[in-house]
Design an enzyme around this catalytic site. Structure first.
Site, PDB file in Angstrom:
ATOM      1  N   SER A  61       0.846  -1.184   0.000  1.00 62.51           N
ATOM      2  CA  SER A  61       0.000   0.000   0.000  1.00 62.51           C
ATOM      3  C   SER A  61       0.882   1.235   0.000  1.00 62.51           C
ATOM      4  O   SER A  61       1.921   1.261   0.672  1.00 62.51           O
ATOM      5  CB  SER A  61      -0.903   0.001   1.241  1.00 62.51           C
ATOM      6  OG  SER A  61      -1.736   1.138   1.252  1.00 62.51           O
ATOM      7  N   HIS A  84      -2.857   7.135  -4.390  1.00 63.88           N
ATOM      8  CA  HIS A  84      -2.921   5.952  -3.535  1.00 63.88           C
ATOM      9  C   HIS A  84      -2.942   4.698  -4.402  1.00 63.88           C
ATOM     10  O   HIS A  84      -3.580   4.661  -5.449  1.00 63.88           O
ATOM     11  CB  HIS A  84      -4.191   6.020  -2.683  1.00 63.88           C
ATOM     12  CG  HIS A  84      -4.609   4.703  -2.096  1.00 63.88           C
ATOM     13  ND1 HIS A  84      -5.681   3.985  -2.575  1.00 63.88           N
ATOM     14  CD2 HIS A  84      -4.096   3.975  -1.073  1.00 63.88           C
ATOM     15  CE1 HIS A  84      -5.819   2.872  -1.872  1.00 63.88           C
ATOM     16  NE2 HIS A  84      -4.873   2.841  -0.955  1.00 63.88           N
ATOM     17  N   VAL A  97      -2.455  -3.142  -3.487  1.00 68.56           N
ATOM     18  CA  VAL A  97      -2.691  -4.462  -4.071  1.00 68.56           C
ATOM     19  C   VAL A  97      -2.481  -5.478  -2.957  1.00 68.56           C
ATOM     20  O   VAL A  97      -1.511  -5.393  -2.201  1.00 68.56           O
ATOM     21  CB  VAL A  97      -1.777  -4.764  -5.281  1.00 68.56           C
ATOM     22  CG1 VAL A  97      -2.265  -4.030  -6.517  1.00 68.56           C
ATOM     23  CG2 VAL A  97      -0.326  -4.396  -5.007  1.00 68.56           C
ATOM     24  N   ARG A  98      -3.390  -6.433  -2.857  1.00 67.40           N
ATOM     25  CA  ARG A  98      -3.360  -7.325  -1.698  1.00 67.40           C
ATOM     26  C   ARG A  98      -3.924  -8.701  -2.051  1.00 67.40           C
ATOM     27  O   ARG A  98      -4.669  -8.863  -3.018  1.00 67.40           O
ATOM     28  CB  ARG A  98      -4.159  -6.723  -0.543  1.00 67.40           C
ATOM     29  CG  ARG A  98      -5.608  -6.448  -0.900  1.00 67.40           C
ATOM     30  CD  ARG A  98      -6.308  -5.629   0.164  1.00 67.40           C
ATOM     31  NE  ARG A  98      -7.696  -5.346  -0.203  1.00 67.40           N
ATOM     32  CZ  ARG A  98      -8.072  -4.301  -0.939  1.00 67.40           C
ATOM     33  NH1 ARG A  98      -7.158  -3.451  -1.387  1.00 67.40           N
ATOM     34  NH2 ARG A  98      -9.349  -4.116  -1.222  1.00 67.40           N
ATOM     35  N   GLY A 158      -5.219  -5.568  15.190  1.00 64.38           N
ATOM     36  CA  GLY A 158      -4.043  -5.369  16.027  1.00 64.38           C
ATOM     37  C   GLY A 158      -2.790  -5.051  15.248  1.00 64.38           C
ATOM     38  O   GLY A 158      -1.687  -5.367  15.685  1.00 64.38           O
ATOM     39  N   ARG A 209       0.085  -2.614  13.209  1.00 64.34           N
ATOM     40  CA  ARG A 209       1.000  -1.589  13.716  1.00 64.34           C
ATOM     41  C   ARG A 209       0.452  -0.209  13.347  1.00 64.34           C
ATOM     42  O   ARG A 209       0.375   0.155  12.174  1.00 64.34           O
ATOM     43  CB  ARG A 209       2.380  -1.803  13.114  1.00 64.34           C
ATOM     44  CG  ARG A 209       3.450  -0.884  13.683  1.00 64.34           C
ATOM     45  CD  ARG A 209       4.826  -1.359  13.228  1.00 64.34           C
ATOM     46  NE  ARG A 209       5.869  -0.530  13.787  1.00 64.34           N
ATOM     47  CZ  ARG A 209       6.295   0.604  13.225  1.00 64.34           C
ATOM     48  NH1 ARG A 209       5.723   1.029  12.104  1.00 64.34           N
ATOM     49  NH2 ARG A 209       7.259   1.314  13.776  1.00 64.34           N
TER      50      ARG A 209
END
Length: 314
Positions: free
Chosen positions: A93, A107, A110-111, A270, A272
């Site tokens: 990202s 922006h 890609v995931r 959770g 970072r």
């Protein structure tokens, strides 16, 4: 076929490297600082930040590979049947905030996401599992200008169209519509920018072709953005234009903190916090009830330029 996670990870790490190298070259003065981190619940990543450069006031490019044992609400809102599953997510990202108000913020994400039943690891230790993982790709890129240039918008959207054209004639129109609808500030009733591409829960082409589509989107970002940046980064500016840029950056912050599913997923899982919120600009302002002067370039941005249209057709 079974998803090839190592191949996805190799591509994403290389994409981060290529984009960072290109952005450092474009900036010409500042360099990315790398922050490697681990997530106590599982996984980690590497976040790269370039700050106070000649071109970029702030640029963040992050890779993450995280996993857990219970999907957070943001990931199961549209898929309640996946609640409680083990999950694994990989992605790159980035958000770029140039100094010049005439150069747009941009922006890219890609995931890849996969889930398995909550007891699949224990079962596999005893016998082969017959339950296949549920997986999908997602991502896209979008552009947030502060001043409207039609040539920039046409180039951006044509590059987006050409990136996905080999994978289906209807995909560009579908992904563009998704982007226009997703990057919309519902509480303001206005678009965040001029859109681009956005897709999620995408696996309809099978793993190999869906992965190839995602690579095409990731690879198209630099050809889409760098020519626009090169044209606008040295445009003469005024303090009024700078203050407008800071004011409009407020819309970017509002969207990311109120509506962005990626931000919510990161916080709920959770993740970072520093890396999740790297997308926020270094300086921003909110002015109560601000209204740009009638017929000004600032008024035209909201009233005309940001309204969805078929930019790729020229």
């Amino acid at each position: 076929m079974t998803p090839d996670l190592p191949a996805v990870k190799t591509y994403l790490l290389a994409l981060q490297d290529r984009i960072c190298a290109a952005l450092e070259t474009e900036d010409g003065s500042a360099r990315f600082q790398e922050d490697n981190w681990t997530r106590p619940e599982g996984g980690g990543g590497r976040t790269r930040i370039l700050a106070e450069g000649a071109v970029f006031e702030k640029a963040g490019v992050a890779f993450s590979h995280v996993h857990g044992t219970k999907l957070p609400p943001s990931a199961t809102a549209h898929r309640p049947e996946l609640a409680g599953r083990n999950w694994e997510a990989l992605g790159v990202s980035l958000v770029l905030h140039p100094r010049n108000p005439h150069a747009p913020t941009s922006h890219l994400n890609v995931r890849f996401f996969t889930t398995v039943a909550p007891d699949i690891t224990a079962r596999e230790a005893r016998r082969p599992s017959t339950e296949a993982p549920v997986w999908w790709f997602g991502g896209g890129f979008d552009l947030t200008p502060y001043y409207g240039y039609e040539a920039d918008a046409v180039h951006w959207h044509r590059t987006a169209r050409d990136a996905v054209a080999p994978f289906g004639e209807n995909l560009h129109a579908r992904f563009k519509k998704n982007c226009d609808e997703y990057f919309f500030l519902k509480h303001r009733g206005e678009p965040r920018g001029i859109g681009g591409l956005f897709y999620d829960d995408f696996n309809e082409l099978g793993f190999e072709k869906s992965f190839a589509l995602t690579r095409a989107v990731g690879d198209a970002f630099l050809p889409a953005y760098l020519p626009i940046l090169a044209r606008r980064k040295s445009t003469p500016t005024t303090d009024r234009e700078r203050q407008w840029q800071l004011y409009r950056r407020g819309r970017y912050v509002e969207f990311n903190l109120v509506w962005d599913r990626g931000t919510l997923f990161g916080l709920q899982s959770g993740g970072r916090t520093e890396s999740i919120l790297m997308s926020l600009p270094p300086l921003v302002r909110w002015d109560y009830g601000h209204t740009p002067a009638p017929a000004s370039a600032e008024a035209r941005l909201h009233e005309v330029f940001l309204q969805p249209r078929d930019w790729a057709s020229g």
